[in-house]
Design a protein around this motif. Structure first.
Motif, PDB file in Angstrom:
ATOM      1  N   GLY A  73      24.513 -10.524  -4.102  1.00 26.80           N
ATOM      2  CA  GLY A  73      22.944 -11.596  -4.808  1.00 26.80           C
ATOM      3  C   GLY A  73      22.325 -11.279  -3.719  1.00 26.80           C
ATOM      4  O   GLY A  73      21.081 -11.646  -3.711  1.00 26.80           O
ATOM      5  N   ASN A  74      22.326  -9.773  -2.645  1.00 28.15           N
ATOM      6  CA  ASN A  74      21.876 -10.439  -1.580  1.00 28.15           C
ATOM      7  C   ASN A  74      20.540  -8.924  -1.935  1.00 28.15           C
ATOM      8  O   ASN A  74      20.932  -8.425  -2.056  1.00 28.15           O
ATOM      9  N   ARG A  75      19.614  -9.592  -1.511  1.00 28.78           N
ATOM     10  CA  ARG A  75      18.400  -8.509  -1.213  1.00 28.78           C
ATOM     11  C   ARG A  75      17.733  -8.205  -0.270  1.00 28.78           C
ATOM     12  O   ARG A  75      17.295  -9.016   0.841  1.00 28.78           O
ATOM     13  N   PRO A 127      22.825 -10.601  -9.695  1.00 31.02           N
ATOM     14  CA  PRO A 127      23.289  -9.406  -9.727  1.00 31.02           C
ATOM     15  C   PRO A 127      23.333  -9.122 -11.337  1.00 31.02           C
ATOM     16  O   PRO A 127      24.316 -10.150 -11.962  1.00 31.02           O
ATOM     17  N   ALA A 128      23.698  -7.857 -12.074  1.00 29.39           N
ATOM     18  CA  ALA A 128      24.292  -7.919 -13.184  1.00 29.39           C
ATOM     19  C   ALA A 128      25.687  -8.675 -13.537  1.00 29.39           C
ATOM     20  O   ALA A 128      26.638  -8.684 -12.143  1.00 29.39           O
ATOM     21  N   GLU A 129      26.378  -9.049 -14.778  1.00 29.74           N
ATOM     22  CA  GLU A 129      27.870  -9.500 -13.435  1.00 29.74           C
ATOM     23  C   GLU A 129      28.317  -9.662 -15.701  1.00 29.74           C
ATOM     24  O   GLU A 129      27.431  -9.652 -16.884  1.00 29.74           O
ATOM     25  N   ALA A 130      29.953  -8.726 -15.085  1.00 33.80           N
ATOM     26  CA  ALA A 130      30.224  -8.192 -17.160  1.00 33.80           C
ATOM     27  C   ALA A 130      31.953  -9.137 -16.351  1.00 33.80           C
ATOM     28  O   ALA A 130      32.488  -8.704 -15.473  1.00 33.80           O
ATOM     29  N   ILE A 131      32.553  -8.786 -17.774  1.00 31.06           N
ATOM     30  CA  ILE A 131      33.603  -9.825 -17.183  1.00 31.06           C
ATOM     31  C   ILE A 131      34.506  -8.621 -18.393  1.00 31.06           C
ATOM     32  O   ILE A 131      34.453  -8.364 -19.544  1.00 31.06           O
ATOM     33  N   PHE A 148       1.127  -1.140  -0.184  1.00 28.78           N
ATOM     34  CA  PHE A 148      -0.432  -0.485   0.194  1.00 28.78           C
ATOM     35  C   PHE A 148       1.338   1.015   0.111  1.00 28.78           C
ATOM     36  O   PHE A 148       0.333   2.209  -0.244  1.00 28.78           O
ATOM     37  N   ASN A 149       2.041   0.799   0.649  1.00 31.64           N
ATOM     38  CA  ASN A 149       2.889   2.880   0.472  1.00 31.64           C
ATOM     39  C   ASN A 149       3.880   1.906  -0.691  1.00 31.64           C
ATOM     40  O   ASN A 149       4.410   1.238  -1.093  1.00 31.64           O
ATOM     41  N   PRO A 150       4.417   3.338  -1.039  1.00 30.45           N
ATOM     42  CA  PRO A 150       5.691   3.081  -1.720  1.00 30.45           C
ATOM     43  C   PRO A 150       6.937   2.051  -0.903  1.00 30.45           C
ATOM     44  O   PRO A 150       6.859   2.240   0.292  1.00 30.45           O
ATOM     45  N   GLY A 151       7.866   1.183  -1.818  1.00 32.57           N
ATOM     46  CA  GLY A 151       8.816   0.727  -1.578  1.00 32.57           C
ATOM     47  C   GLY A 151      10.622   0.580  -2.284  1.00 32.57           C
ATOM     48  O   GLY A 151      10.623   0.898  -3.212  1.00 32.57           O
ATOM     49  N   LYS A 152      11.073  -0.193  -1.911  1.00 33.83           N
ATOM     50  CA  LYS A 152      12.024  -0.288  -3.101  1.00 33.83           C
ATOM     51  C   LYS A 152      12.801  -2.031  -1.988  1.00 33.83           C
ATOM     52  O   LYS A 152      12.783  -2.661  -1.011  1.00 33.83           O
ATOM     53  N   VAL A 153      13.612  -2.512  -3.166  1.00 39.73           N
ATOM     54  CA  VAL A 153      13.863  -3.478  -3.443  1.00 39.73           C
ATOM     55  C   VAL A 153      15.799  -3.028  -3.232  1.00 39.73           C
ATOM     56  O   VAL A 153      16.262  -2.978  -5.060  1.00 39.73           O
TER      57      VAL A 153
END
Length: 164
Positions: A65-67, A84-88, A54-59
């Protein structure tokens, strides 16, 4: 005697006027060619399943990789694909900098007027010898009563690496 002193002084001044007026040095030159820096995406950024509130929130998804949910819920039973994104980065042992956008917008596939904003990008470089594995986390911001659906943006966001 005065003439002799005058002649000696005159000779002294004329001899110093004929001093050296040029010099030369040999300078060597060289160049080192290095490989261009390269970056290759290996994993996309995925926040998984999030339950609206019901309220704004975030993740907040960390580079490891922890949320963490703030104002919304995440299900441990149905987490979805969380990554998580990963790039070499191939950089040949040269120092480099990383640039990410300030924010990025995701659009609902069912209703493109519904959006989610991603911001506060975080990078965790895993330093290697010539290859670094960059892991990228960020914060997903939800409005109150965010409509359910699949949110994406096919254009993706840019991760730029540049030699320092």
């Amino acid at each position: 005697m005065v003439r002799l002193i005058f002649i000696v002084l005159f000779s002294f001044f004329t001899m110093t006027a004929n001093s050296q007026n040029s010099a030369a040095a040999t300078v060597n030159s060289r160049a080192t060619i290095i490989d261009p820096i390269k970056i290759t995406k290996s994993v996309d950024l995925d926040f998984g399943n999030v339950i609206s509130a019901f309220n704004p929130g975030k993740v907040v998804l960390s580079p490891n990789g922890n949320r963490i949910a703030q104002g919304v819920q995440i299900s441990s039973t149905f987490p979805g694909n969380v990554a998580p994104a990963e790039a070499i980065v191939n950089h040949g042992n040269n120092k480099y900098s990383i640039s990410l956008p300030n924010s990025f917008t995701l659009y609902s596939q069912e209703d493109p007027s519904q959006i989610l904003i991603i911001d506060e990008f975080k990078v965790d470089p895993t330093i290697g010898e010539t290859l670094d594995v960059l892991k990228i986390g960020a914060t997903l911001n939800l409005e109150a009563n965010q409509p359910s659906g699949f949110y994406t943006n096919s254009s993706g966001f840019n991760v730029t690496v540049s030699y320092n």
